[in-house]
Design a protein around this motif. Structure first.
Motif, PDB file in Angstrom:
ATOM      1  N   MET A   1      32.975 -12.485 -20.604  1.00 46.75           N
ATOM      2  CA  MET A   1      31.750 -12.806 -19.897  1.00 46.75           C
ATOM      3  C   MET A   1      31.969 -12.732 -18.384  1.00 46.75           C
ATOM      4  O   MET A   1      31.157 -12.159 -17.678  1.00 46.75           O
ATOM      5  CB  MET A   1      31.288 -14.202 -20.326  1.00 46.75           C
ATOM      6  N   SER A   2      33.053 -13.323 -17.891  1.00 49.35           N
ATOM      7  CA  SER A   2      33.280 -13.327 -16.445  1.00 49.35           C
ATOM      8  C   SER A   2      33.556 -11.919 -15.929  1.00 49.35           C
ATOM      9  O   SER A   2      33.209 -11.589 -14.796  1.00 49.35           O
ATOM     10  CB  SER A   2      34.432 -14.262 -16.081  1.00 49.35           C
ATOM     11  N   PHE A   3      34.187 -11.061 -16.776  1.00 45.04           N
ATOM     12  CA  PHE A   3      34.436  -9.685 -16.367  1.00 45.04           C
ATOM     13  C   PHE A   3      33.110  -8.945 -16.175  1.00 45.04           C
ATOM     14  O   PHE A   3      32.960  -8.151 -15.235  1.00 45.04           O
ATOM     15  CB  PHE A   3      35.290  -8.966 -17.410  1.00 45.04           C
ATOM     16  N   ALA A   4      32.155  -9.197 -17.032  1.00 41.85           N
ATOM     17  CA  ALA A   4      30.847  -8.551 -16.931  1.00 41.85           C
ATOM     18  C   ALA A   4      30.136  -8.968 -15.645  1.00 41.85           C
ATOM     19  O   ALA A   4      29.501  -8.140 -14.978  1.00 41.85           O
ATOM     20  CB  ALA A   4      29.993  -8.894 -18.141  1.00 41.85           C
ATOM     21  N   VAL A   5      30.266 -10.223 -15.274  1.00 43.10           N
ATOM     22  CA  VAL A   5      29.638 -10.709 -14.040  1.00 43.10           C
ATOM     23  C   VAL A   5      30.280 -10.038 -12.829  1.00 43.10           C
ATOM     24  O   VAL A   5      29.589  -9.595 -11.905  1.00 43.10           O
ATOM     25  CB  VAL A   5      29.748 -12.248 -13.935  1.00 43.10           C
ATOM     26  N   LEU A   6      31.609  -9.931 -12.837  1.00 44.62           N
ATOM     27  CA  LEU A   6      32.304  -9.273 -11.730  1.00 44.62           C
ATOM     28  C   LEU A   6      31.954  -7.786 -11.671  1.00 44.62           C
ATOM     29  O   LEU A   6      31.813  -7.209 -10.590  1.00 44.62           O
ATOM     30  CB  LEU A   6      33.810  -9.461 -11.869  1.00 44.62           C
ATOM     31  N   ALA A   7      31.796  -7.155 -12.822  1.00 43.91           N
ATOM     32  CA  ALA A   7      31.436  -5.736 -12.861  1.00 43.91           C
ATOM     33  C   ALA A   7      30.044  -5.513 -12.282  1.00 43.91           C
ATOM     34  O   ALA A   7      29.818  -4.565 -11.519  1.00 43.91           O
ATOM     35  CB  ALA A   7      31.503  -5.224 -14.290  1.00 43.91           C
ATOM     36  N   VAL A   8      29.124  -6.377 -12.617  1.00 47.20           N
ATOM     37  CA  VAL A   8      27.763  -6.266 -12.083  1.00 47.20           C
ATOM     38  C   VAL A   8      27.773  -6.510 -10.579  1.00 47.20           C
ATOM     39  O   VAL A   8      27.110  -5.788  -9.823  1.00 47.20           O
ATOM     40  CB  VAL A   8      26.812  -7.251 -12.799  1.00 47.20           C
ATOM     41  N   ALA A   9      28.526  -7.492 -10.130  1.00 51.55           N
ATOM     42  CA  ALA A   9      28.597  -7.772  -8.691  1.00 51.55           C
ATOM     43  C   ALA A   9      29.197  -6.582  -7.952  1.00 51.55           C
ATOM     44  O   ALA A   9      28.718  -6.202  -6.870  1.00 51.55           O
ATOM     45  CB  ALA A   9      29.427  -9.025  -8.441  1.00 51.55           C
ATOM     46  N   GLY A  10      30.214  -5.964  -8.518  1.00 47.86           N
ATOM     47  CA  GLY A  10      30.811  -4.790  -7.898  1.00 47.86           C
ATOM     48  C   GLY A  10      29.852  -3.624  -7.840  1.00 47.86           C
ATOM     49  O   GLY A  10      29.801  -2.883  -6.844  1.00 47.86           O
ATOM     50  N   GLN A  11      29.077  -3.434  -8.893  1.00 44.51           N
ATOM     51  CA  GLN A  11      28.097  -2.343  -8.913  1.00 44.51           C
ATOM     52  C   GLN A  11      27.000  -2.567  -7.879  1.00 44.51           C
ATOM     53  O   GLN A  11      26.584  -1.622  -7.196  1.00 44.51           O
ATOM     54  CB  GLN A  11      27.484  -2.239 -10.311  1.00 44.51           C
ATOM     55  N   ILE A  12      26.560  -3.793  -7.729  1.00 45.08           N
ATOM     56  CA  ILE A  12      25.533  -4.109  -6.733  1.00 45.08           C
ATOM     57  C   ILE A  12      26.079  -3.845  -5.331  1.00 45.08           C
ATOM     58  O   ILE A  12      25.396  -3.250  -4.483  1.00 45.08           O
ATOM     59  CB  ILE A  12      25.062  -5.574  -6.885  1.00 45.08           C
ATOM     60  N   GLU A  13      27.300  -4.258  -5.088  1.00 47.67           N
ATOM     61  CA  GLU A  13      27.911  -4.031  -3.776  1.00 47.67           C
ATOM     62  C   GLU A  13      28.078  -2.536  -3.507  1.00 47.67           C
ATOM     63  O   GLU A  13      27.830  -2.056  -2.403  1.00 47.67           O
ATOM     64  CB  GLU A  13      29.259  -4.737  -3.695  1.00 47.67           C
ATOM     65  N   ARG A  14      28.498  -1.789  -4.524  1.00 47.81           N
ATOM     66  CA  ARG A  14      28.664  -0.344  -4.380  1.00 47.81           C
ATOM     67  C   ARG A  14      27.336   0.324  -4.032  1.00 47.81           C
ATOM     68  O   ARG A  14      27.271   1.189  -3.159  1.00 47.81           O
ATOM     69  CB  ARG A  14      29.211   0.238  -5.680  1.00 47.81           C
ATOM     70  N   ASN A  15      26.263  -0.082  -4.698  1.00 53.64           N
ATOM     71  CA  ASN A  15      24.940   0.483  -4.406  1.00 53.64           C
ATOM     72  C   ASN A  15      24.494   0.132  -2.993  1.00 53.64           C
ATOM     73  O   ASN A  15      23.899   0.967  -2.297  1.00 53.64           O
ATOM     74  CB  ASN A  15      23.913  -0.012  -5.423  1.00 53.64           C
ATOM     75  N   TYR A  16      24.773  -1.089  -2.551  1.00 58.03           N
ATOM     76  CA  TYR A  16      24.404  -1.507  -1.208  1.00 58.03           C
ATOM     77  C   TYR A  16      25.137  -0.671  -0.157  1.00 58.03           C
ATOM     78  O   TYR A  16      24.546  -0.203   0.810  1.00 58.03           O
ATOM     79  CB  TYR A  16      24.720  -2.992  -1.015  1.00 58.03           C
ATOM     80  N   ILE A  17      26.443  -0.459  -0.364  1.00 59.76           N
ATOM     81  CA  ILE A  17      27.232   0.330   0.587  1.00 59.76           C
ATOM     82  C   ILE A  17      26.719   1.765   0.627  1.00 59.76           C
ATOM     83  O   ILE A  17      26.593   2.375   1.690  1.00 59.76           O
ATOM     84  CB  ILE A  17      28.728   0.277   0.216  1.00 59.76           C
ATOM     85  N   ARG A  18      26.400   2.321  -0.534  1.00 64.22           N
ATOM     86  CA  ARG A  18      25.897   3.696  -0.607  1.00 64.22           C
ATOM     87  C   ARG A  18      24.565   3.833   0.137  1.00 64.22           C
ATOM     88  O   ARG A  18      24.372   4.759   0.912  1.00 64.22           O
ATOM     89  CB  ARG A  18      25.750   4.122  -2.058  1.00 64.22           C
ATOM     90  N   GLU A  19      23.648   2.916  -0.103  1.00 66.02           N
ATOM     91  CA  GLU A  19      22.349   2.957   0.572  1.00 66.02           C
ATOM     92  C   GLU A  19      22.518   2.844   2.084  1.00 66.02           C
ATOM     93  O   GLU A  19      21.875   3.572   2.847  1.00 66.02           O
ATOM     94  CB  GLU A  19      21.452   1.836   0.066  1.00 66.02           C
ATOM     95  N   LYS A  20      23.378   1.948   2.511  1.00 65.05           N
ATOM     96  CA  LYS A  20      23.593   1.730   3.943  1.00 65.05           C
ATOM     97  C   LYS A  20      24.196   2.972   4.600  1.00 65.05           C
ATOM     98  O   LYS A  20      23.778   3.375   5.689  1.00 65.05           O
ATOM     99  CB  LYS A  20      24.513   0.520   4.142  1.00 65.05           C
ATOM    100  N   SER A  21      25.176   3.591   3.936  1.00 61.09           N
ATOM    101  CA  SER A  21      25.804   4.767   4.524  1.00 61.09           C
ATOM    102  C   SER A  21      24.831   5.945   4.566  1.00 61.09           C
ATOM    103  O   SER A  21      24.843   6.729   5.523  1.00 61.09           O
ATOM    104  CB  SER A  21      27.071   5.137   3.765  1.00 61.09           C
TER     105      SER A  21
END
Length: 53
Positions: A1-21
């Protein structure tokens, strides 16, 4: 369960960085800066460099 939460948080951060760049690239392109490696001065194409005096 905690791995899934970390994976989702990482994906959200990745999308944010991509949009910003992408936003920054659009702003830079509007200013005329397209990034990338600078062009090298072309070599002269006359065949004179291979000739011996």
């Amino acid at each position: 369960m905690s791995f899934a939460v970390l994976a989702v948080a990482g994906q959200i951060e990745r999308n944010y960085i991509r949009e910003k760049s992408l936003e920054e690239q659009v702003i830079a392109a509007a200013k005329g800066n397209h990034g990338g490696r600078p062009k090298v001065f072309p070599r002269p194409r006359g065949g004179t460099a291979d000739r011996t005096p």
